[in-house]
Enzyme design. Structure first.
Site, PDB file in Angstrom:
ATOM      1  CB  SER A  65      -8.496   5.160   3.259  1.00 12.10           C
ATOM      2  OG  SER A  65      -8.363   6.514   3.587  1.00 12.10           O
TER       3      SER A  65
ATOM      4  CG  ASP B   6      -0.803   7.079   5.216  1.00 10.67           C
ATOM      5  OD1 ASP B   6      -1.056   8.045   4.466  1.00 10.67           O
ATOM      6  OD2 ASP B   6      -1.672   6.260   5.577  1.00 10.67           O
TER       7      ASP B   6
ATOM      8  CG  HIS C 167      -3.510   6.733   2.068  1.00 10.08           C
ATOM      9  ND1 HIS C 167      -3.776   6.537   3.394  1.00 10.08           N
ATOM     10  CD2 HIS C 167      -4.723   6.728   1.445  1.00 10.08           C
ATOM     11  CE1 HIS C 167      -5.077   6.420   3.583  1.00 10.08           C
ATOM     12  NE2 HIS C 167      -5.673   6.528   2.408  1.00 10.08           N
TER      13      HIS C 167
END
Length: 802
Positions: free
Chosen positions: A666, A739, A773
């Site tokens: 991330s 995601d 994610h």
């Protein structure tokens, strides 16, 4: 239709694609991934039993491939009319705390138990069971460990679920409405109109929300699957429907059981925002479903300022110790943090029979952030936050009268060393949670961060004098954290203890008075979980502290592989996640503990240890400065922090400077690509689920409050996509095709890969089907670890000297 530029980039990416099957990592890593799962523990509210819940750690990719409707920020499985993915358990065992006796719960074959919920008296556990056609409601009798299905109840978990009524013999449930007709189609739908959006000049930040509605058919699907019927369902199977079917995102029973606080989402919907921004009515009903008070009619929230709040009433909730009193917050500054105001919010309350507009409880100087209630004397804690100073304050007051709030904490949100902890709560007989009070004392538990690492604590605080006394503190040779009080006096409490050699287990701790002259009873071990991966015990770790060139204190946890020979320089992985700070004192604080039991799972970078690497884990990358402009120096502070970490590891004799790789997930992926673009410290990088072009998040990212149009130079400077021509080290990008994290669209990785391909860089893009994610499927986990090991083996461990 995509612009031709995007089509060309897609073709360039396709030209370098490779196809094949899911790959598996080396056997020694597979053995860890396939090790027995330690149960999750859930303690009864009356502290007499523990539910041992065995989860499925890595569901097969076939489960993730179930139909998924991505609607208004939700992910819905149309077959089950439930959330697409929910953590579930396949085995439940009840364990007596007193004598250790275990009773397995007989569940149906193939059970997938979700959301287990104890009744306040500990007599029952309510749980959902996910079947191919829907979510059933089951009740476990904790005295007999027998489970039964409540017939004719299909739970709708898209927005709601189930919770205990104050009598603890029935539940308030969001059930799938009957007679709702045929579902709108979602496969091969021929549109009957274009998708149209319009704006009328109102300004408001538009974050990069994912899974938004895109068509009139999406609107119909959202309405069909999220609509539910509120019902009261008894443990005896009796069902009473309340009101009419609607899209309920709140259905909260009052403490006396006579009223229901509901919020109903309604049209018009938005194609830019998730359902939480849609219009809604907030109402109080009686038990028959008749509305007795409309508290608010909230419009579409499409004009909120950056980091702002609505001007409509918000944060509704019952006061748990009152029969039926609702409290809420109202902005006094127009909801905009840029506006100057003596008070930014106020709290209001209104009691049954809910006549009038309510009375003011307190005005709050900074932005209101939450509240919690004590069990007596009208005690309420409330929290506010100053975004300019990054400070969070905690106040205590008697909400019933003209009480002056008493300040009990005023700290930077990143200040771990001085954190007073969180109040210990317990459940009232009506099922509502309150802060436990013992006379004038409350209890606080916290992480207990220190310069030597975390040492969790339990304290008591006198609410009159604010004097605190430490009752328990984790030792320096193990890691032990507070779990629950076993009595209201704090003389008995449950902890979770672990060490480098012993896995986490629950213990009953005893205090004695007067200390220190009394003899403390011996601790009693409650659970006896064994080490599922003894092959990891050869791994060593230590906290390493050092300084950045500008004097900021930094740290990392150094992990070394089994059988490491001192003095050997190893290929090294630096894994990090940048954080913003307002001052150097908090930026240099240490978190975590090297006394914790080492376990590795998922797609962890710690698997590199089994392949002969050293790992600099959680290497601190503090970005320090004024909250408004801190990212102006992001690149320099990032580079200097990474340089300092490598220098320290080389100085210690464990790292080969010429064989260091960097990775992150991330925002850590964003950091990784930036480090490869703006330095030559690393031989290669791994970037998972990242964002690389900040112009695609133009209304801010992380704590950045400026828009792209206010700070275009900064947005360009910190965007690796703008500097793709400088990324001259190999970069592996991994991204979930589904995601749903705000800002990290899969297109972020696709575009950076296409740019590197077009510029002649060395890169690989792995897109994981059905993954979000974070990655969940067993095949995805295995393949991600395989790719990470293979990439660094090729470009770091076995890299040719520069």
């Amino acid at each position: 239709m995509r612009p031709r530029f995007f089509v060309l980039l897609a073709l360039l990416a396709f030209a370098a694609s490779t196809f094949g099957q899911y790959q598996k990592p080396p056997k020694e890593i597979q053995d860890i991934l396939n090790a027995p799962v330690t149960p999750v523990t859930s303690i009864s509210p009356v502290k007499d039993k523990i539910a041992l819940l065995e989860p499925v750690r890595y569901p097969p990719i076939s489960e993730l491939a179930e139909p998924m409707l991505r609607l208004a920020g939700l992910r819905i499985n149309p077959r089950t009319n439930a959330q697409h993915r929910q953590l579930y358990f396949v085995k439940v065992t009840l364990k007596n705390i007193a004598d250790g006796k275990e009773m397995p719960v007989a569940l149906p074959n193939g059970a997938k138990i979700i959301s287990p919920n104890w009744s306040a008296d500990g007599k029952y556990i309510a749980a959902g069971n996910v079947t191919p056609s829907g979510v059933e409601l089951w009740i476990i009798d904790t005295a007999t460990a027998k489970a039964k299905k409540l017939n004719n109840v299909q739970v709708n978990t898209t927005l709601g679920g189930f919770d205990w009524m104050p009598d603890q013999k029935s539940l308030i449930v969001n059930v799938v409405a009957k007679n709702r007709g045929t579902a709108p189609g979602y496969q091969d739908v021929v549109p009957n109109s274009p998708s149209i959006q319009e704006t009328s000049g109102k300004s408001g930040a538009v974050q990069t929300f994912q899974d938004t509605l895109n068509s009139p058919n999406d609107e119909n699907l959202f309405e069909y699957y999220t609509a539910s019927q509120i019902a009261i369902v008894g443990v005896d199977g009796n069902i009473k429907e309340i009101g009419q079917p609607a899209i309920y995102d709140t259905a909260d029973i009052s403490p006396d059981g006579n009223y229901i606080l509901v919020s109903k989402v309604k049209r018009p919907f938005s194609y830019l925002y998730p359902y939480s921004r849609f219009p809604e009515d907030v109402e109080i009903w009686d038990k028959s479903g008749k509305m007795v008070k409309k508290l608010a009619s909230v419009p579409l929230l499409d004009s909120l300022p950056v980091q702002g709040v609505t001007t409509e009433p918000r944060s509704f909730g019952w006061i748990p110790t009152e029969n039926a009193t609702v409290m809420w917050a109202v902005a006094l500054d127009g909801g905009d943090p840029k506006n100057k105001a003596d008070f930014r919010d106020k709290l209001m309350k209104l009691s049954a029979p809910f006549s009038g507009d309510g009375s003011e409880v307190v005005k709050i100087e900074q932005r209101y952030q939450g509240r919690s209630f004590g069990e007596k004397d009208g005690m309420m804690l409330f929290y506010d936050y100053n975004r300019d100073s990054q400070k969070r304050r905690i106040y205590m007051m008697d909400y019933r009268g003209n009480s002056t709030p008493k300040l009990i904490s005023d700290l930077n949100v990143r200040d771990r060393y001085n954190d007073i902890g969180q109040p210990v709560t317990y459940q009232l007989p009506n099922g509502k949670s309150v802060i436990l009070q013992n006379g004038d004392e409350i209890f606080l538990s916290g992480a207990g961060s220190t310069p030597q690492g975390d040492r969790p604590f339990l304290r008591k605080m006198n609410v009159q004098t604010l004097k605190t006394e430490e009752l328990f503190r984790s030792g320096t040779d193990s890691y032990e954290s507070f779990v629950a009080l076993a009595d209201k006096s704090g003389m008995q409490f449950i902890t979770r203890r672990e060490s480098l050699s012993e896995p986490p287990n629950l213990f009953m701790q005893y205090r004695c008075t007067p200390e220190p002259s009394c003899t403390k009873p011996a601790d009693v071990q409650i659970t006896k979980f064994t080490d599922p991966t003894p092959q990891l015990r050869g791994i060593t770790k230590q906290l390493v502290k050092y300084k950045r060139a500008d004097g900021v204190d930094l740290s990392f946890t150094l992990y070394l592989p089994p059988n490491y020979k001192e003095g050997t320089r190893l290929p090294t992985v630096l894994w990090a996640y940048p954080l913003e700070y307002t001052d150097t004192s908090t930026a240099g604080q240490v978190s975590g503990s090297t006394n914790r039991f080492t376990s590795i799972g998922g797609y962890s970078h710690l698997f590199f240890l089994l392949q002969g690497y050293a790992v600099l884990d959680d290497a601190t990358i503090p970005i320090v400065g004024d909250p408004l402009t801190v990212n102006d120096t992001f690149v320099k502070q990032m580079n200097d922090s990474a340089q300092a970490a490598i220098d320290k590891a080389v100085e210690m004799g464990v790292t080969d400077r010429d064989r260091v790789g960097v990775g992150g997930h991330s925002y850590g992926a964003f950091m990784t690509a930036n480090l490869l673009a703006h330095s030559d410290l690393f031989r290669a990088g791994i970037a998972r689920s990242g964002a690389y072009n900040r112009t695609l998040t133009p209304f801010g990212f992380q704590s950045e409050r400026r828009t792209f149009w206010e700070a275009p130079e900064m947005y360009a400077k910190v965007s690796p996509f703008f500097h793709a021509n400088k990324i001259n080290e190999p970069l592996l990008m991994i991204h979930g095709e589904a995601d749903n994290n705000t800002g990290t669209y899969p297109i972020q990785s696709e575009r950076l890969f296409a740019a590197m391909k077009g510029l002649g860089g060395t890169a690989k893009l792995v897109m994981l089907p059905f993954e979000s994610h974070g990655y969940a499927g067993k095949e995805s986990i295995e393949h991600t670890v395989f790719e990470q090991i293979a990439w660094f083996d090729k470009y770091v461990k076995n890299a040719k000297p520069r």
